[in-house]
Scaffold this active site. Structure first.
Site, PDB file in Angstrom:
ATOM      1  N   LYS A  55       1.502  -1.748   0.136  1.00 18.85           N
ATOM      2  CA  LYS A  55       0.575   0.323  -0.134  1.00 18.85           C
ATOM      3  C   LYS A  55       0.722   2.087   0.177  1.00 18.85           C
ATOM      4  O   LYS A  55       0.980   2.173   0.914  1.00 18.85           O
ATOM      5  CB  LYS A  55      -0.352   0.231   0.966  1.00 18.85           C
ATOM      6  CG  LYS A  55      -1.945  -1.030   0.798  1.00 18.85           C
ATOM      7  CD  LYS A  55      -3.079  -1.137   2.470  1.00 18.85           C
ATOM      8  CE  LYS A  55      -4.100  -2.547   1.994  1.00 18.85           C
ATOM      9  NZ  LYS A  55      -4.613  -2.599   0.676  1.00 18.85           N
ATOM     10  N   CYS A  56       1.894   1.220  -0.603  1.00 19.30           N
ATOM     11  CA  CYS A  56       2.667   2.592  -0.958  1.00 19.30           C
ATOM     12  C   CYS A  56       2.857   2.626  -2.489  1.00 19.30           C
ATOM     13  O   CYS A  56       2.433   2.349  -3.366  1.00 19.30           O
ATOM     14  CB  CYS A  56       4.064   2.031  -0.546  1.00 19.30           C
ATOM     15  SG  CYS A  56       5.650   3.103  -0.639  1.00 19.30           S
ATOM     16  N   GLY A  57       2.856   4.118  -1.952  1.00 16.80           N
ATOM     17  CA  GLY A  57       3.104   5.349  -4.186  1.00 16.80           C
ATOM     18  C   GLY A  57       4.394   3.883  -4.568  1.00 16.80           C
ATOM     19  O   GLY A  57       3.898   3.988  -5.807  1.00 16.80           O
ATOM     20  N   LEU A  58       5.125   3.545  -3.961  1.00 15.03           N
ATOM     21  CA  LEU A  58       5.862   2.767  -5.026  1.00 15.03           C
ATOM     22  C   LEU A  58       5.570   1.174  -5.468  1.00 15.03           C
ATOM     23  O   LEU A  58       6.750   0.207  -5.585  1.00 15.03           O
ATOM     24  CB  LEU A  58       7.571   2.903  -4.044  1.00 15.03           C
ATOM     25  CG  LEU A  58       8.133   4.075  -4.019  1.00 15.03           C
ATOM     26  CD1 LEU A  58       9.148   4.104  -2.980  1.00 15.03           C
ATOM     27  CD2 LEU A  58       8.530   4.839  -4.856  1.00 15.03           C
ATOM     28  N   THR A  59       4.760   1.128  -4.888  1.00 20.19           N
ATOM     29  CA  THR A  59       4.460  -0.543  -4.595  1.00 20.19           C
ATOM     30  C   THR A  59       4.358  -1.119  -6.183  1.00 20.19           C
ATOM     31  O   THR A  59       5.080  -1.731  -6.639  1.00 20.19           O
ATOM     32  CB  THR A  59       2.808  -0.353  -4.466  1.00 20.19           C
ATOM     33  OG1 THR A  59       2.749  -0.112  -2.618  1.00 20.19           O
ATOM     34  CG2 THR A  59       2.574  -1.917  -4.088  1.00 20.19           C
TER      35      THR A  59
END
Length: 180
Positions: A55-59
């Site tokens: 659930k990360c912007g980098l996922t």
């Protein structure tokens, strides 16, 4: 005074030598389905260790990591993902939920390990080795965020680190993989 200086130099050398004697292969971790995974089973391979979160912007880097793995896995290269919930609760799921997410959303086939802590008081021993010069003998590289990438050479030695925002296809990683 000379005796004291010599003693201190000897002590520092001993500490440095001890750190350099420990390798990636000295650790055993758990797979995402709970089985022991001795990292010594990866002898002779270059390994990219990545702390991951769903659930990360980098996922979306999961997709790039999978492409990188597919491109180089036949050349003694492997990626190992370590889910971690150390940054703003961005990996809240259970191991089962994480495995399902990775499979359904990114077709991840590279080895995924059990969820661990990559910083703080409960930091996993492997990540202590990865992030602390006194343990890896090379460099201190505290975890900045999800998707920090550590390069381990084919002899189990720490070879470098790449920041979370850098692509898995960064020049530093590709050059390292392709170097004979």
């Amino acid at each position: 005074m000379k005796t004291f200086v010599l003693m201190m130099v000897s002590l520092l050398f001993a500490i440095s030598s001890e750190a350099q004697n420990k390798s990636f292969y000295d650790f055993t971790v758990k797979t995402i389905d709970g089985k022991d995974f001795p990292l010594s089973s990866l002898k002779g391979k270059k390994v990219l260790v990545v702390n991951v979160a769903s659930k990360c912007g980098l996922t979306p880097q999961y997709a790039q990591l999978e492409k990188l793995y597919e491109k180089y896995k036949e050349k003694d290269f492997v990626i190992i993902g370590f889910p971690a919930n150390n940054f703003m609760g961005q990996e809240p799921g259970s191991n089962e939920e994480i495995a399902k997410f990775c499979s359904l959303n990114y077709d991840v086939t590279f080895p995924m390990m059990a969820k661990i802590s990559v910083k703080g008081k409960d930091m996993a021993p492997l990540y202590q080795w990865l992030t602390e010069k006194k343990q890896n003998g090379k460099e201190s590289a505290p975890i900045q965020w999800n998707f920090q990438k550590f390069m381990i050479d084919e002899n189990g030695h720490w070879a470098g680190v790449v920041s979370p925002k850098e692509s898995p296809f960064s020049e530093k990683i590709i050059t390292w993989i392709e170097k004979e």
